[in-house]
Design a protein around this motif. Structure first.
Motif, PDB file in Angstrom:
ATOM      1  N   ARG A  38       0.948  -1.100   0.095  1.00 19.55           N
ATOM      2  CA  ARG A  38      -0.024  -0.023   0.049  1.00 19.55           C
ATOM      3  C   ARG A  38       1.007   1.240  -0.171  1.00 19.55           C
ATOM      4  NH1 ARG A  38      -5.454  -0.989  -0.531  1.00 19.55           N
ATOM      5  NH2 ARG A  38      -6.087   0.722   0.807  1.00 19.55           N
ATOM      6  N   ILE A  39       0.362   2.291  -0.891  1.00 16.41           N
ATOM      7  CA  ILE A  39       1.238   3.294  -0.954  1.00 16.41           C
ATOM      8  C   ILE A  39       0.435   4.607   0.092  1.00 16.41           C
ATOM      9  CG2 ILE A  39       1.865   5.237  -2.449  1.00 16.41           C
ATOM     10  CD1 ILE A  39       3.531   2.620  -3.125  1.00 16.41           C
ATOM     11  N   GLY A  40       1.115   5.454   0.669  1.00 11.39           N
ATOM     12  CA  GLY A  40       0.742   6.510   1.557  1.00 11.39           C
ATOM     13  C   GLY A  40       1.503   7.766   1.353  1.00 11.39           C
ATOM     14  N   LYS A  41       1.030   8.519   2.158  1.00  8.18           N
ATOM     15  CA  LYS A  41       1.756   9.954   2.238  1.00  8.18           C
ATOM     16  C   LYS A  41       2.200  10.297   3.913  1.00  8.18           C
ATOM     17  CE  LYS A  41      -2.206  11.812   0.946  1.00  8.18           C
ATOM     18  NZ  LYS A  41      -3.215  12.820   0.706  1.00  8.18           N
ATOM     19  N   TYR A  42       3.552  10.929   3.844  1.00  7.94           N
ATOM     20  CA  TYR A  42       3.874  10.822   5.321  1.00  7.94           C
ATOM     21  C   TYR A  42       4.339  12.327   5.310  1.00  7.94           C
ATOM     22  CZ  TYR A  42       8.029  10.874   8.427  1.00  7.94           C
ATOM     23  OH  TYR A  42       8.801  11.204   9.575  1.00  7.94           O
ATOM     24  N   PHE A  43       3.989  12.856   6.579  1.00  5.21           N
ATOM     25  CA  PHE A  43       4.136  14.257   6.834  1.00  5.21           C
ATOM     26  C   PHE A  43       4.904  14.352   8.135  1.00  5.21           C
ATOM     27  CE2 PHE A  43       0.158  13.966   4.573  1.00  5.21           C
ATOM     28  CZ  PHE A  43       0.251  14.808   3.418  1.00  5.21           C
ATOM     29  N   GLU A  44       5.886  15.442   8.275  1.00  6.42           N
ATOM     30  CA  GLU A  44       6.324  15.801   9.890  1.00  6.42           C
ATOM     31  C   GLU A  44       5.967  17.141   9.755  1.00  6.42           C
ATOM     32  OE1 GLU A  44      10.533  15.400   9.831  1.00  6.42           O
ATOM     33  OE2 GLU A  44      10.420  12.967   9.567  1.00  6.42           O
ATOM     34  N   ILE A  45       5.265  17.319  11.085  1.00 12.94           N
ATOM     35  CA  ILE A  45       4.615  18.606  11.340  1.00 12.94           C
ATOM     36  C   ILE A  45       5.365  19.322  12.654  1.00 12.94           C
ATOM     37  CG2 ILE A  45       2.619  20.261  12.045  1.00 12.94           C
ATOM     38  CD1 ILE A  45       1.039  18.004  10.321  1.00 12.94           C
ATOM     39  N   GLN A  46       5.873  20.336  12.690  1.00 15.60           N
ATOM     40  CA  GLN A  46       6.465  20.894  13.929  1.00 15.60           C
ATOM     41  C   GLN A  46       5.557  21.963  14.487  1.00 15.60           C
ATOM     42  OE1 GLN A  46      10.449  22.336  13.322  1.00 15.60           O
ATOM     43  NE2 GLN A  46      11.343  20.332  12.784  1.00 15.60           N
ATOM     44  N   VAL A  47       5.121  21.613  15.978  1.00 16.44           N
ATOM     45  CA  VAL A  47       4.047  22.725  16.456  1.00 16.44           C
ATOM     46  C   VAL A  47       4.848  23.443  17.383  1.00 16.44           C
ATOM     47  CG1 VAL A  47       2.003  22.594  17.409  1.00 16.44           C
ATOM     48  CG2 VAL A  47       2.357  20.903  15.702  1.00 16.44           C
ATOM     49  N   SER A  48       4.385  24.460  17.879  1.00 15.64           N
ATOM     50  CA  SER A  48       4.990  25.431  18.654  1.00 15.64           C
ATOM     51  C   SER A  48       4.410  24.870  20.401  1.00 15.64           C
ATOM     52  CB  SER A  48       4.512  26.912  18.516  1.00 15.64           C
ATOM     53  OG  SER A  48       4.615  27.548  19.805  1.00 15.64           O
ATOM     54  N   LYS A  49       5.464  25.037  21.391  1.00 19.35           N
ATOM     55  CA  LYS A  49       5.164  24.498  22.611  1.00 19.35           C
ATOM     56  C   LYS A  49       3.973  25.203  23.007  1.00 19.35           C
ATOM     57  CE  LYS A  49       6.684  22.068  25.940  1.00 19.35           C
ATOM     58  NZ  LYS A  49       7.268  20.908  25.938  1.00 19.35           N
ATOM     59  N   ASP A  50       3.667  26.464  22.430  1.00 17.29           N
ATOM     60  CA  ASP A  50       2.658  27.400  23.025  1.00 17.29           C
ATOM     61  C   ASP A  50       1.192  26.942  22.884  1.00 17.29           C
ATOM     62  OD1 ASP A  50       4.406  29.313  23.731  1.00 17.29           O
ATOM     63  OD2 ASP A  50       4.329  30.310  22.045  1.00 17.29           O
ATOM     64  N   GLU A  51       1.107  25.765  21.898  1.00 18.18           N
ATOM     65  CA  GLU A  51      -0.069  25.225  21.169  1.00 18.18           C
ATOM     66  C   GLU A  51      -0.669  24.273  22.436  1.00 18.18           C
ATOM     67  OE1 GLU A  51      -3.379  24.688  20.095  1.00 18.18           O
ATOM     68  OE2 GLU A  51      -2.399  25.804  18.760  1.00 18.18           O
ATOM     69  N   GLU A  52      -2.063  24.726  23.099  1.00 16.59           N
ATOM     70  CA  GLU A  52      -2.093  23.715  23.929  1.00 16.59           C
ATOM     71  C   GLU A  52      -3.254  22.626  23.583  1.00 16.59           C
ATOM     72  OE1 GLU A  52      -4.610  26.209  26.644  1.00 16.59           O
ATOM     73  OE2 GLU A  52      -2.855  27.587  26.963  1.00 16.59           O
ATOM     74  N   ASN A  53      -3.613  22.619  22.406  1.00 19.27           N
ATOM     75  CA  ASN A  53      -4.393  21.596  21.646  1.00 19.27           C
ATOM     76  C   ASN A  53      -3.880  21.047  20.718  1.00 19.27           C
ATOM     77  OD1 ASN A  53      -6.625  22.074  23.731  1.00 19.27           O
ATOM     78  ND2 ASN A  53      -7.137  23.854  22.482  1.00 19.27           N
ATOM     79  N   VAL A  54      -2.568  20.402  20.561  1.00 16.28           N
ATOM     80  CA  VAL A  54      -1.912  19.750  19.708  1.00 16.28           C
ATOM     81  C   VAL A  54      -3.000  18.904  18.951  1.00 16.28           C
ATOM     82  CG1 VAL A  54      -0.039  18.671  18.911  1.00 16.28           C
ATOM     83  CG2 VAL A  54       0.354  20.465  20.523  1.00 16.28           C
ATOM     84  N   GLU A  55      -3.496  17.985  19.768  1.00 11.50           N
ATOM     85  CA  GLU A  55      -4.351  16.913  18.996  1.00 11.50           C
ATOM     86  C   GLU A  55      -5.296  17.359  18.295  1.00 11.50           C
ATOM     87  OE1 GLU A  55      -6.355  12.838  20.592  1.00 11.50           O
ATOM     88  OE2 GLU A  55      -4.365  13.525  21.706  1.00 11.50           O
ATOM     89  N   GLN A  56      -6.156  18.100  18.683  1.00  8.05           N
ATOM     90  CA  GLN A  56      -7.232  18.989  18.198  1.00  8.05           C
ATOM     91  C   GLN A  56      -6.698  19.555  16.866  1.00  8.05           C
ATOM     92  OE1 GLN A  56      -9.564  21.491  20.540  1.00  8.05           O
ATOM     93  NE2 GLN A  56     -10.648  22.409  18.757  1.00  8.05           N
TER      94      GLN A  56
END
Length: 83
Positions: A38-56
């Motif tokens: 199966r072929i897919g897509k891969y992403f790396e995202i950097q999120v600021s420590k200031d973000e309280e709702n990273v999962e959301q």
């Protein structure tokens, strides 16, 4: 800072034409024991420590942009890292 790794793939019920093409090539190379690819897509995202709702935030980005939720599924891993 948070490092989020997102993997997007077709749902099992959806034909993956690229995966089928690669599987065919692998079989022609002599690797007949490979049953599926199966072929897919891969992403790396950097999120600021200031973000309280990273999962959301990541859920919203995946649902609205990174994945076509009708045909694709996604999963992600959130890691806290030093800046």
């Amino acid at each position: 800072m948070y490092k989020v790794t997102v993997y997007v793939t077709y749902k099992d019920s959806v034909l993956d034409p690229q995966g089928e093409a690669v599987k065919g090539a692998v079989h022609r190379m002599g690797y007949e024991t490979i049953e599926d690819i199966r072929i897919g897509k891969y992403f790396e995202i950097q999120v600021s420590k200031d973000e309280e709702n990273v999962e959301q935030v990541i859920e919203e980005i995946c649902d609205k942009l990174l994945a076509n939720v009708v045909m694709e599924t996604y999963r992600y891993d959130i890691q806290e890292v030093e800046a």
